[in-house]
Design a protein around this motif. Structure first.
Motif, short mmCIF file in Angstrom:
data_model
loop_
_atom_site.label_atom_id
_atom_site.label_comp_id
_atom_site.label_asym_id
_atom_site.label_seq_id
_atom_site.Cartn_x
_atom_site.Cartn_y
_atom_site.Cartn_z
N UNK A 54 0.89 -1.36 0.01
CA UNK A 54 -0.09 0.10 -0.07
C UNK A 54 0.91 1.11 0.08
N UNK A 55 1.96 1.10 0.75
CA UNK A 55 2.97 2.46 0.73
C UNK A 55 3.54 2.65 -0.60
N UNK A 56 4.02 1.53 -1.16
CA UNK A 56 4.45 2.05 -2.46
C UNK A 56 3.62 2.22 -3.51
N UNK A 57 2.08 1.79 -3.47
CA UNK A 57 1.13 2.23 -4.20
C UNK A 57 0.93 3.72 -3.88
N UNK A 58 0.85 4.05 -2.86
CA UNK A 58 0.43 5.54 -2.47
C UNK A 58 1.91 6.29 -3.01
N UNK A 59 2.93 5.86 -2.96
CA UNK A 59 4.03 6.73 -3.44
C UNK A 59 4.12 6.78 -5.01
N UNK A 60 3.88 5.63 -5.82
CA UNK A 60 3.76 5.87 -7.15
C UNK A 60 2.55 6.75 -7.70
N UNK A 61 1.48 6.58 -7.09
CA UNK A 61 0.09 7.73 -7.25
C UNK A 61 0.37 8.78 -6.70
N UNK A 62 1.26 9.11 -5.78
CA UNK A 62 1.50 10.46 -5.28
C UNK A 62 1.92 11.66 -6.26
N UNK A 63 2.84 11.57 -7.01
CA UNK A 63 3.15 12.60 -8.21
C UNK A 63 2.12 12.58 -9.21
N UNK A 64 1.96 13.76 -9.88
CA UNK A 64 1.06 13.78 -11.08
C UNK A 64 1.51 12.55 -12.20
N UNK A 79 -4.31 4.67 -12.24
CA UNK A 79 -4.23 4.10 -11.01
C UNK A 79 -4.08 2.79 -10.79
N UNK A 80 -4.88 2.10 -11.66
CA UNK A 80 -4.89 0.64 -11.51
C UNK A 80 -3.67 0.06 -11.93
N UNK A 81 -2.93 0.70 -13.03
CA UNK A 81 -1.59 0.15 -13.29
C UNK A 81 -0.68 0.50 -12.30
N UNK A 82 -0.53 1.36 -11.47
CA UNK A 82 0.38 1.94 -10.47
C UNK A 82 0.21 0.80 -9.42
N UNK A 83 -0.88 0.48 -8.96
CA UNK A 83 -1.28 -0.48 -8.11
C UNK A 83 -0.84 -1.93 -8.52
N UNK A 84 -0.82 -2.26 -9.68
CA UNK A 84 -0.39 -3.55 -10.30
C UNK A 84 1.15 -3.57 -10.16
N UNK A 85 1.67 -2.38 -10.78
CA UNK A 85 2.88 -2.01 -10.49
C UNK A 85 3.84 -2.42 -9.13
N UNK A 86 3.06 -1.88 -8.15
CA UNK A 86 3.71 -1.89 -6.87
C UNK A 86 3.56 -3.47 -6.33
N UNK A 87 2.39 -4.23 -6.81
CA UNK A 87 2.69 -5.67 -6.36
C UNK A 87 3.67 -6.36 -7.00
N UNK A 88 3.79 -6.11 -8.47
CA UNK A 88 5.01 -6.84 -9.20
C UNK A 88 6.26 -6.34 -8.62
N UNK A 89 6.56 -4.93 -8.25
CA UNK A 89 7.75 -4.66 -7.81
C UNK A 89 8.00 -5.68 -6.40
N UNK A 90 6.96 -5.24 -5.20
CA UNK A 90 7.43 -5.99 -3.96
C UNK A 90 7.33 -7.49 -4.14
N UNK A 91 6.52 -8.02 -5.08
CA UNK A 91 6.65 -9.61 -5.07
C UNK A 91 7.91 -10.13 -5.85
N UNK A 92 8.42 -9.18 -6.82
CA UNK A 92 9.57 -9.61 -7.59
C UNK A 92 10.86 -9.41 -6.61
N UNK A 93 10.80 -8.45 -5.48
CA UNK A 93 11.84 -8.22 -4.64
C UNK A 93 11.83 -9.39 -3.80
N UNK A 94 10.89 -9.79 -3.24
CA UNK A 94 10.85 -11.06 -2.36
C UNK A 94 11.27 -12.23 -2.97
N UNK A 95 10.59 -12.42 -4.38
CA UNK A 95 11.13 -13.56 -4.79
C UNK A 95 12.85 -13.47 -5.37
#
Length: 306
Positions: free
Chosen positions: A51-61, A99-115
């Motif tokens: 959620x924090x990464x999603x907020x960060x990606x969606x924060x700027x214009x 917004x949907x794309x940034x939420x998906x991107x945050x899941x991809x980045x977090x999941x990839x980092x953990x993997x």
């Protein structure tokens, strides 16, 4: 004897039935009874990070984020890729899927980092010890060949409906390439170079960090690329269990028979896939060029000395 055989449960062909499903259900029930709080804590932690990464990606214009991502693409490969990235990401904004794309991107980045955090050390261990390799290989086979939808069932039981369940399923699905390609890359390093490292008194840690991993880096980067691509595909499927993002939009379009929304979400997934694939491929190409240049310099130095 006859009465004993009559009590054995068999399938239609008369073969005794193995109740694997019941055993697995009992095991999951036991885990939930004894470690339910542990999995709730993991779900809360994963949900908070995502959620924090999603907020960060969606924060700027949105256009500012597109500019930053285009610069990253240009630095990883060429300015042409930067321009192409800007165009396809702007198209995602135009389809109102940002917004949907940034939420998906945050899941991809977090999941990839953990993997990668889990998979690369396992791959290193598998490359150094054959016993670990023999133990890991069937587990990776199971994780790679099991249908993606099947992983959603156990993670929902353990983590409930939501982003955390989708993210854990994504990690499981994306993990094998990190292990396999890390092991492959290290095993492909020239044995003579490794033996030379031993001859000069290098410790196993120095040989791994100074010789094997740098030379295996192109193959490891190919694994990173595969991890990210699989994570993106699974992140979309995780929309079935409340993963949100573009996967959620696709599921909404199916439930409403909204063809337009489905295509907009699908094309946005394609845009993200192209962007992530080209950027990671560009970084991997840079890694391949650097050792080649180093070998060229090493070949030139003796000639100049002569």
């Amino acid at each position: 004897m006859t009465s004993t055989l009559a009590t054995i449960d068999t399938v239609e062909s008369g073969v005794p039935r193995i109740p694997v499903g019941e055993w697995i259900e009992v095991a999951f029930d036991w885990v939930l009874d004894h470690a339910g709080g542990f999995f709730d804590a993991i779900a809360d932690g994963i949900g908070a990070v995502s959620g924090a990464l999603t907020d960060l990606l969606q924060w700027p214009p949105a256009l500012v984020t597109v500019l930053v991502m285009a610069v990253i693409a240009a630095l990883s490969a060429t300015w042409r890729l930067g321009i192409g990235a800007a165009l396809i990401l702007t198209a995602v904004i135009a389809m109102d899927q940002w917004d949907n794309a940034m939420q998906t991107l945050s899941v991809v980045l977090v999941a990839s980092a953990i993997a990668l955090l889990i998979g690369v050390p396992i791959g290193v261990a598998a490359a150094r010890w054959d016993g670990v390799s023999r133990l890991v290989r069937p587990v990776m086979d199971l994780m790679q060949t099991m249908p993606a939808f099947v992983w959603l069932v156990p993670v929902v039981m353990l983590f409930g409906i939501g982003v955390a369940a989708g993210l854990v399923a994504t990690v499981i699905f994306a993990l094998p390439p990190a292990v396999r390609l890390t092991e492959l890359g290290i095993r492909q390093v020239d044995r003579e170079i490794v033996e030379a490292g031993h001859a000069f008194g290098g410790t196993p840690r120095q040989i791994l960090g100074g010789i094997q991993l740098p030379l295996a880096m192109p193959t490891v980067m190919a694994g990173v690329n595969q991890v990210i691509m699989l994570a993106l595909s699974m992140a979309v499927i995780s929309g079935l269990v409340g993963g949100g993002g573009l996967g959620g939009a696709v599921m909404t379009s199916i439930s409403r028979l909204d063809v337009g929304l489905g295509f907009e979400a699908g094309l946005s997934v394609v845009a993200l896939a192209i962007y992530l694939d080209r950027v990671t491929a560009g970084v991997g190409a840079r890694k391949r060029r650097r050792p080649s240049r180093r070998r060229s310099r090493e070949a030139e130095e003796p000639a100049l000395a002569a």
